[in-house]
Scaffold this motif. Structure first.
Motif, PDB file in Angstrom:
ATOM      1  N   ALA A  71      10.935  18.965  88.879  1.00 20.37           N
ATOM      2  CA  ALA A  71      11.795  18.120  89.715  1.00 20.37           C
ATOM      3  C   ALA A  71      12.835  17.413  88.856  1.00 20.37           C
ATOM      4  O   ALA A  71      14.017  17.349  89.216  1.00 20.37           O
ATOM      5  N   ALA A  72      12.419  16.902  87.701  1.00 17.91           N
ATOM      6  CA  ALA A  72      13.344  16.183  86.824  1.00 17.91           C
ATOM      7  C   ALA A  72      14.446  17.103  86.308  1.00 17.91           C
ATOM      8  O   ALA A  72      15.624  16.731  86.277  1.00 17.91           O
ATOM      9  N   VAL A  73      14.076  18.319  85.888  1.00 22.05           N
ATOM     10  CA  VAL A  73      15.068  19.271  85.383  1.00 22.05           C
ATOM     11  C   VAL A  73      16.048  19.660  86.485  1.00 22.05           C
ATOM     12  O   VAL A  73      17.258  19.747  86.261  1.00 22.05           O
ATOM     13  N   GLU A  74      15.547  19.883  87.689  1.00 18.92           N
ATOM     14  CA  GLU A  74      16.426  20.217  88.816  1.00 18.92           C
ATOM     15  C   GLU A  74      17.389  19.077  89.124  1.00 18.92           C
ATOM     16  O   GLU A  74      18.582  19.294  89.379  1.00 18.92           O
ATOM     17  N   LEU A  75      16.881  17.854  89.087  1.00 18.83           N
ATOM     18  CA  LEU A  75      17.727  16.698  89.380  1.00 18.83           C
ATOM     19  C   LEU A  75      18.823  16.533  88.338  1.00 18.83           C
ATOM     20  O   LEU A  75      19.968  16.216  88.656  1.00 18.83           O
ATOM     21  N   ARG A  76      18.485  16.790  87.072  1.00 17.77           N
ATOM     22  CA  ARG A  76      19.482  16.662  86.007  1.00 17.77           C
ATOM     23  C   ARG A  76      20.470  17.831  86.032  1.00 17.77           C
ATOM     24  O   ARG A  76      21.619  17.676  85.604  1.00 17.77           O
ATOM     25  N   ARG A  77      20.023  18.969  86.525  1.00 22.64           N
ATOM     26  CA  ARG A  77      20.953  20.084  86.680  1.00 22.64           C
ATOM     27  C   ARG A  77      22.002  19.747  87.739  1.00 22.64           C
ATOM     28  O   ARG A  77      23.179  20.064  87.599  1.00 22.64           O
ATOM     29  N   ALA A  78      21.562  19.092  88.794  1.00 27.43           N
ATOM     30  CA  ALA A  78      22.486  18.692  89.851  1.00 27.43           C
ATOM     31  C   ALA A  78      23.355  17.507  89.433  1.00 27.43           C
ATOM     32  O   ALA A  78      24.510  17.404  89.831  1.00 27.43           O
ATOM     33  N   PRO A  80      23.917  15.777  85.756  1.00 29.92           N
ATOM     34  CA  PRO A  80      23.598  15.648  84.331  1.00 29.92           C
ATOM     35  C   PRO A  80      23.623  14.214  83.813  1.00 29.92           C
ATOM     36  O   PRO A  80      23.047  13.930  82.758  1.00 29.92           O
ATOM     37  N   ASP A  81      24.264  13.305  84.533  1.00 25.60           N
ATOM     38  CA  ASP A  81      24.322  11.915  84.094  1.00 25.60           C
ATOM     39  C   ASP A  81      23.124  11.092  84.550  1.00 25.60           C
ATOM     40  O   ASP A  81      22.996   9.917  84.182  1.00 25.60           O
ATOM     41  N   LEU A  82      22.254  11.674  85.353  1.00 23.41           N
ATOM     42  CA  LEU A  82      21.065  10.953  85.801  1.00 23.41           C
ATOM     43  C   LEU A  82      20.121  10.750  84.615  1.00 23.41           C
ATOM     44  O   LEU A  82      19.695  11.707  83.981  1.00 23.41           O
ATOM     45  N   ALA A  83      19.791   9.511  84.331  1.00 21.33           N
ATOM     46  CA  ALA A  83      18.856   9.215  83.239  1.00 21.33           C
ATOM     47  C   ALA A  83      17.430   9.493  83.709  1.00 21.33           C
ATOM     48  O   ALA A  83      17.052   9.108  84.817  1.00 21.33           O
ATOM     49  N   LEU A 100      14.150  17.899  77.338  1.00 24.12           N
ATOM     50  CA  LEU A 100      15.132  17.363  76.404  1.00 24.12           C
ATOM     51  C   LEU A 100      16.353  18.263  76.262  1.00 24.12           C
ATOM     52  O   LEU A 100      17.411  17.817  75.829  1.00 24.12           O
ATOM     53  N   ASP A 101      16.205  19.511  76.637  1.00 21.30           N
ATOM     54  CA  ASP A 101      17.334  20.434  76.567  1.00 21.30           C
ATOM     55  C   ASP A 101      18.250  20.300  77.779  1.00 21.30           C
ATOM     56  O   ASP A 101      19.373  20.792  77.784  1.00 21.30           O
ATOM     57  N   SER A 102      17.766  19.632  78.826  1.00 24.03           N
ATOM     58  CA  SER A 102      18.573  19.485  80.043  1.00 24.03           C
ATOM     59  C   SER A 102      19.619  18.392  79.852  1.00 24.03           C
ATOM     60  O   SER A 102      19.455  17.486  79.046  1.00 24.03           O
ATOM     61  N   ARG A 106      21.202  14.264  76.565  1.00 20.19           N
ATOM     62  CA  ARG A 106      21.537  12.846  76.675  1.00 20.19           C
ATOM     63  C   ARG A 106      20.777  12.197  77.830  1.00 20.19           C
ATOM     64  O   ARG A 106      20.382  12.845  78.764  1.00 20.19           O
ATOM     65  N   ARG A 107      20.589  10.887  77.709  1.00 19.17           N
ATOM     66  CA  ARG A 107      19.993  10.072  78.763  1.00 19.17           C
ATOM     67  C   ARG A 107      18.633  10.628  79.192  1.00 19.17           C
ATOM     68  O   ARG A 107      18.350  10.801  80.380  1.00 19.17           O
ATOM     69  N   VAL A 108      17.768  10.885  78.212  1.00 17.37           N
ATOM     70  CA  VAL A 108      16.455  11.451  78.522  1.00 17.37           C
ATOM     71  C   VAL A 108      15.421  10.910  77.540  1.00 17.37           C
ATOM     72  O   VAL A 108      15.722  10.641  76.377  1.00 17.37           O
TER      73      VAL A 108
END
Length: 219
Positions: A71-78, A80-83, A100-102, A106-108
């Motif tokens: 879920a976190a990776v999907e959210l950051r894909r949508a 990228p600025d979401l911490a 960490l690669d998503s 940054r912001r992770v």
């Protein structure tokens, strides 16, 4: 002066821990918009509330495997600025690398639950991630660095030590104090690490973050 509250969505399947974290964050100028117990609810809450920060357990229902991570990776894909700060009971290398690669690294953050014992330090880490930082639990870093990774075979023992401290989010000054060497020596080691990992200068890249990601990918 009171800080502007940081808007948070919290995902944790353990009710006691979830409610405890929500109450704790509320005392430190975080506004918990939603506290949920699974990955599906996390996605819905983020879509509804548009938070600045997501704090999520990696293992959540229904499978208790990597639902929180996915879920976190999907959210950051949508976005990228979401911490995102992930909490885990154990060191799980593949999870750390993928998260960490998503978002360009940054912001992770990736923290172990049983090491989150200093409340002020935990809050500081959350704010650091929201501000654009990358924070990896030192125990995660140690276990990753203790394994053989092809990109790191070029590094000396001292360079590996420096890279571990870089991955913890330390500055050159902090690394120098920890290793009891000069800051100039640390700067030289960092330069050697970046060169050996084939990370040339680029105005749009944080090479220190890329160096950390290099060994996480190869773990």
């Amino acid at each position: 002066m009171r800080r502007q509250p940081i808007r948070v969505v919290l995902a944790e399947d353990g009710v006691l821990l979830r409610e405890g974290l929500a109450g704790l964050l509320g005392r430190f100028d975080f506004e918990v918009l939603a506290a949920v117990g699974d990955g599906t609810a996390l996605r819905r809450a983020v879509a509804e509330h548009r938070p600045e920060l997501v704090i999520t357990d990696i293992r959540m229902p229904p499978g208790l495997r990597d639902e929180g991570l996915r879920a976190a990776v999907e959210l950051r894909r949508a976005d990228p600025d979401l911490a995102v700060v992930a909490l885990s009971q154990y060191v799980e290398r593949s999870y750390a690398a993928e998260l960490l690669d998503s978002g360009g690294g940054r912001r992770v953050g990736y923290l172990l639950k049983d090491r989150v014992v200093d409340v002020e330090e935990f809050v500081t880490v959350l704010r650091q991630v929201v501000a654009g930082g990358t924070v990896v639990d030192p125990q995660v870093v140690r276990q990753l660095l203790n394994r053989q990774r092809d990109p790191l075979t070029k590094l000396s023992v001292r360079e590996r030590e420096v890279l571990a401290l870089v991955a913890e989010g330390r500055s050159n000054t902090s690394i120098a104090a920890h290793l009891v060497v000069t800051e100039a020596a640390v700067t030289k080691h960092v330069g050697n690490i970046l060169a050996k990992l084939d990370l040339p200068p680029h105005e749009d890249s944080n090479r220190r973050v890329l160096a950390v990601l290099a060994y996480l990918r190869s773990s």
